[in-house]
Design a protein around this motif. Structure first.
Motif, mmCIF file in Angstrom:
data_model
loop_
_atom_site.group_PDB
_atom_site.id
_atom_site.type_symbol
_atom_site.label_atom_id
_atom_site.label_comp_id
_atom_site.label_asym_id
_atom_site.label_seq_id
_atom_site.Cartn_x
_atom_site.Cartn_y
_atom_site.Cartn_z
ATOM 1 N N UNK A 118 0.828 -1.206 0.000
ATOM 2 C CA UNK A 118 0.000 0.000 0.000
ATOM 3 C C UNK A 118 0.858 1.249 0.000
ATOM 4 N N UNK A 119 0.284 2.320 -0.523
ATOM 5 C CA UNK A 119 0.910 3.639 -0.435
ATOM 6 C C UNK A 119 0.583 4.254 0.921
ATOM 7 N N UNK A 120 1.444 5.133 1.388
ATOM 8 C CA UNK A 120 1.159 5.887 2.605
ATOM 9 C C UNK A 120 0.340 7.114 2.228
ATOM 10 N N UNK A 121 -0.766 7.295 2.908
ATOM 11 C CA UNK A 121 -1.692 8.381 2.610
ATOM 12 C C UNK A 121 -1.705 9.390 3.751
ATOM 13 N N UNK A 122 -1.504 10.637 3.405
ATOM 14 C CA UNK A 122 -1.580 11.731 4.366
ATOM 15 C C UNK A 122 -2.588 12.745 3.832
ATOM 16 N N UNK A 123 -3.516 13.168 4.658
ATOM 17 C CA UNK A 123 -4.480 14.163 4.190
ATOM 18 C C UNK A 123 -5.089 14.911 5.363
ATOM 19 N N UNK A 124 -5.518 16.135 5.088
ATOM 20 C CA UNK A 124 -6.219 16.939 6.080
ATOM 21 C C UNK A 124 -7.709 17.008 5.766
ATOM 22 N N UNK A 125 -8.171 16.140 4.853
ATOM 23 C CA UNK A 125 -9.534 16.227 4.363
ATOM 24 C C UNK A 125 -10.167 14.837 4.365
ATOM 25 N N UNK A 126 -11.234 14.662 5.118
ATOM 26 C CA UNK A 126 -11.836 13.330 5.282
ATOM 27 C C UNK A 126 -12.454 12.816 3.990
ATOM 28 N N UNK A 127 -13.007 13.707 3.167
ATOM 29 C CA UNK A 127 -13.600 13.267 1.895
ATOM 30 C C UNK A 127 -12.525 12.679 0.989
ATOM 31 N N UNK A 128 -11.409 13.398 0.836
ATOM 32 C CA UNK A 128 -10.330 12.893 -0.017
ATOM 33 C C UNK A 128 -9.800 11.575 0.529
ATOM 34 N N UNK A 129 -9.583 11.539 1.839
ATOM 35 C CA UNK A 129 -9.023 10.336 2.441
ATOM 36 C C UNK A 129 -9.881 9.109 2.225
ATOM 37 N N UNK A 130 -11.184 9.227 2.515
ATOM 38 C CA UNK A 130 -12.062 8.071 2.358
ATOM 39 C C UNK A 130 -12.247 7.702 0.897
ATOM 40 N N UNK A 131 -12.316 8.710 0.014
ATOM 41 C CA UNK A 131 -12.494 8.431 -1.412
ATOM 42 C C UNK A 131 -11.292 7.701 -1.992
ATOM 43 N N UNK A 132 -10.099 8.162 -1.667
ATOM 44 C CA UNK A 132 -8.893 7.530 -2.197
ATOM 45 C C UNK A 132 -8.782 6.095 -1.690
ATOM 46 N N UNK A 133 -9.102 5.879 -0.425
ATOM 47 C CA UNK A 133 -9.030 4.521 0.107
ATOM 48 C C UNK A 133 -10.064 3.604 -0.540
ATOM 49 N N UNK A 134 -11.291 4.076 -0.669
ATOM 50 C CA UNK A 134 -12.335 3.235 -1.257
ATOM 51 C C UNK A 134 -12.057 2.934 -2.724
ATOM 52 N N UNK A 135 -11.635 3.943 -3.466
ATOM 53 C CA UNK A 135 -11.304 3.721 -4.875
ATOM 54 C C UNK A 135 -10.136 2.745 -4.987
ATOM 55 N N UNK A 136 -9.131 2.951 -4.158
ATOM 56 C CA UNK A 136 -7.969 2.073 -4.192
ATOM 57 C C UNK A 136 -8.310 0.629 -3.909
ATOM 58 N N UNK A 137 -9.210 0.396 -2.941
ATOM 59 C CA UNK A 137 -9.648 -0.962 -2.641
ATOM 60 C C UNK A 137 -10.356 -1.582 -3.837
ATOM 61 N N UNK A 138 -11.136 -0.785 -4.565
ATOM 62 C CA UNK A 138 -11.942 -1.316 -5.663
ATOM 63 C C UNK A 138 -11.108 -1.697 -6.877
ATOM 64 N N UNK A 139 -9.927 -1.070 -7.049
ATOM 65 C CA UNK A 139 -9.111 -1.351 -8.236
ATOM 66 C C UNK A 139 -7.751 -1.961 -7.908
ATOM 67 N N UNK A 140 -7.481 -2.184 -6.628
ATOM 68 C CA UNK A 140 -6.221 -2.807 -6.247
ATOM 69 C C UNK A 140 -5.056 -1.842 -6.152
ATOM 70 N N UNK A 141 -5.344 -0.556 -5.880
ATOM 71 C CA UNK A 141 -4.279 0.431 -5.631
ATOM 72 C C UNK A 141 -4.489 0.983 -4.226
ATOM 73 N N UNK A 142 -4.086 0.183 -3.266
ATOM 74 C CA UNK A 142 -4.395 0.463 -1.874
ATOM 75 C C UNK A 142 -3.523 1.571 -1.283
ATOM 76 N N UNK A 143 -4.105 2.271 -0.305
ATOM 77 C CA UNK A 143 -3.342 3.224 0.501
ATOM 78 C C UNK A 143 -3.800 3.098 1.947
ATOM 79 N N UNK A 144 -2.948 3.556 2.847
ATOM 80 C CA UNK A 144 -3.294 3.495 4.268
ATOM 81 C C UNK A 144 -2.885 4.803 4.937
ATOM 82 N N UNK A 145 -3.792 5.373 5.768
ATOM 83 C CA UNK A 145 -3.506 6.701 6.346
ATOM 84 C C UNK A 145 -2.468 6.674 7.465
ATOM 85 N N UNK A 146 -1.630 7.685 7.466
ATOM 86 C CA UNK A 146 -0.688 7.941 8.544
ATOM 87 C C UNK A 146 -0.941 9.363 9.053
ATOM 88 N N UNK A 147 -0.565 9.654 10.295
ATOM 89 C CA UNK A 147 -0.964 10.931 10.914
ATOM 90 C C UNK A 147 -0.128 12.133 10.465
#
Length: 476
Positions: free
Chosen positions: A367-396
């Motif tokens: 997975x890629x490391x995901x950093x964001x200050x925006x919950x919409x972007x964070x959840x969208x990127x994670x959900x899209x990534x899960x659906x196509x096999x390009x995963x990311x995981x949030x870090x603080x």
């Protein structure tokens, strides 16, 4: 790849590809297709298996899908068939789609087949893949017409194939100028505007961090700006900004790397993902305005190279203490982010880069490391990534990490000097240059942009980010 739809024919010829799920078998019940039976003791549709039968000069390739299949696995299954069974392909190739296939599964299968035409041997004399012959036409056998889905799948694969080549080609070929020329050519072909800022203009525009990184190389850095404007005249069109790291080769600079430098031609994979996404976004004619910046430079060792302890000025006007010249990617991204915000002010902002080994140490190659200050972007990127096999995981991005980039002599320093939380301190450095933009995300793709798999003997590109960024733009 050209395709043509057929109703389920009475008689097949040439090579026929038949995807088969394990659910097609019930205990000892054979699978029946085109007048003959496949015994489950010989082939039962298990994932990553295939079975060949020749009958009346027709080759049938049964492709095992398993019981439950995800998008990425399905794409890899069909990529494997296209690459490793190409010697069995006749000029006439048919692909049978079961009625139970969803549009997403069809997209994955067609994309996989097209990706299977890729060969890492760019400098070898190789036979052209059968699918790439000018007169080749894949016959799609289905009760429904999926022409729009298949057209989109091929466009996705085309953008990913371009990205494969950009990342896999050596740095003496893929220079900053090569990437600038690529962007200009694709802009004309697909319909987006391109502006290239050369070294002289970069100095004049005070892109100080970008200039510092590139000045040690004889290959002149190029600051590439791409603008896609949709044809729609609607008033509520969203505007997204993308920034990709375009380091065409990274020696580490004067803090020279001591291992693994052979793969540093891939240090522009974030930039390549943005290039591929721009091609795909324009090719699909999405109704979102996109401004993308890819600062391209080579981090070389020379008498002109920037040095540890230097203090430089960024485009934002802030001073940066250089504590490590191998932390160069964040410097060019800082100028890219600042330039994008100051001159274009997008509503959403995403940067993508092979930035730190720390992200690999944390998440491995999954997975890629995901950093964001925006919950919409964070959840969208994670959900899209899960659906196509390009995963990311949030870090603080906690405020407590801010001290890692504080400098005594300058506004900020580019490297914490610590052996821990390296991906986080790099993200905090980038955050400093976002001017508190409220919808920003950073993707550290160091562990997923290139790697080992069944499709080559050495590490090679994955095109991670091309589809992910495009699907994110698509939902805005």
């Amino acid at each position: 790849m050209k395709t043509r739809f057929l109703n389920i024919p009475e008689k097949y010829s040439g090579t026929v590809l038949i995807p088969v799920s394990e659910s097609n078998f019930n205990d000892s019940t054979p699978y029946i297709f085109d007048g003959f039976e496949v015994n489950p003791k010989v082939f039962s549709g298990k994932k990553d298996t295939h079975y060949l039968i020749e009958k009346n000069d027709t080759i049938y390739i049964f492709i095992g899908l398993g019981n439950k299949i995800d998008y990425k696995s399905l794409k890899n299954i069909f990529r494997r068939i296209a690459q490793k069974q190409k010697d069995t392909f006749a000029q006439d190739v048919s692909l049978f789609f079961p009625e139970v296939f969803t549009e997403e599964q069809i997209e994955a299968a067609i994309s996989g087949l097209h990706l299977g035409t890729y060969n890492l041997g760019h400098f070898k004399k190789l036979e052209v893949h059968p699918f790439l012959h000018p007169d080749f036409e894949l016959k799609i056998c289905s009760t429904k017409n999926y022409s729009k889905v298949i057209s989109k799948a091929i466009k996705i694969a085309n953008a990913q194939l371009e990205t494969f080549s950009l990342v896999d080609l050596p740095s003496n070929i893929v220079t900053p100028k090569y990437l600038a020329d690529w962007a200009v050519e694709k802009g004309k072909q697909f319909g987006f505007e391109v502006k290239v800022i050369d070294l002289k203009e970069a100095i004049e525009q005070r892109l100080g961090a970008f200039v510092a990184v590139g000045k040690g190389s004889e290959k002149e850095p190029q600051f590439i700006i791409m603008n896609y404007q949709p044809k729609s005249t609607a008033e509520n069109i969203k505007h997204i900004g993308l920034v990709g790291k375009g380091i065409t080769f990274d020696t580490g600079g004067l803090d020279i790397k001591t291992a693994g430098m052979v793969y540093m031609k891939c240090d522009m994979a974030g930039g390549a993902a943005v290039f591929g996404a721009m091609q795909l976004i324009a090719d699909l004619q999405l109704t979102v305005k996109v401004t993308a910046i890819v600062p391209c430079a080579e981090n070389a060792v020379d008498s002109k190279s920037f040095a540890p302890s230097d203090v430089i000025y960024s485009y934002s006007g802030n001073s940066i203490e250089i504590t490590n010249t191998d932390a160069e990617g964040r410097l060019i991204l800082a100028d890219g982010l600042s330039y994008l915000i100051q001159n274009y002010n997008p509503e959403y902002l995403i940067d993508i880069a092979t930035l730190t080994g720390s992200s690999v140490a944390t998440l491995g190659y999954e997975a890629a490391a995901l950093f964001t200050n925006n919950s919409f972007i964070g959840s969208a990127i994670q959900q899209i990534g899960e659906s196509i096999g390009e995963r990311s995981w949030p870090l603080p991005l906690w405020e407590s990490y801010k001290s890692d980039i504080e400098s005594d002599i300058a506004d900020v320093k580019n490297f914490s000097g610590k052996a821990v939380a390296g991906a986080i301190s790099a993200a905090k450095f980038l955050e400093f240059f976002t001017k508190e933009h409220q919808a920003w995300a950073h993707l550290d793709i160091a562990g997923v942009a290139f790697g080992d798999d069944e499709f080559a003997k050495t590490k090679h590109a994955t095109a991670f980010g091309v589809h992910l960024l495009t699907k994110f733009v698509e939902i805005l």
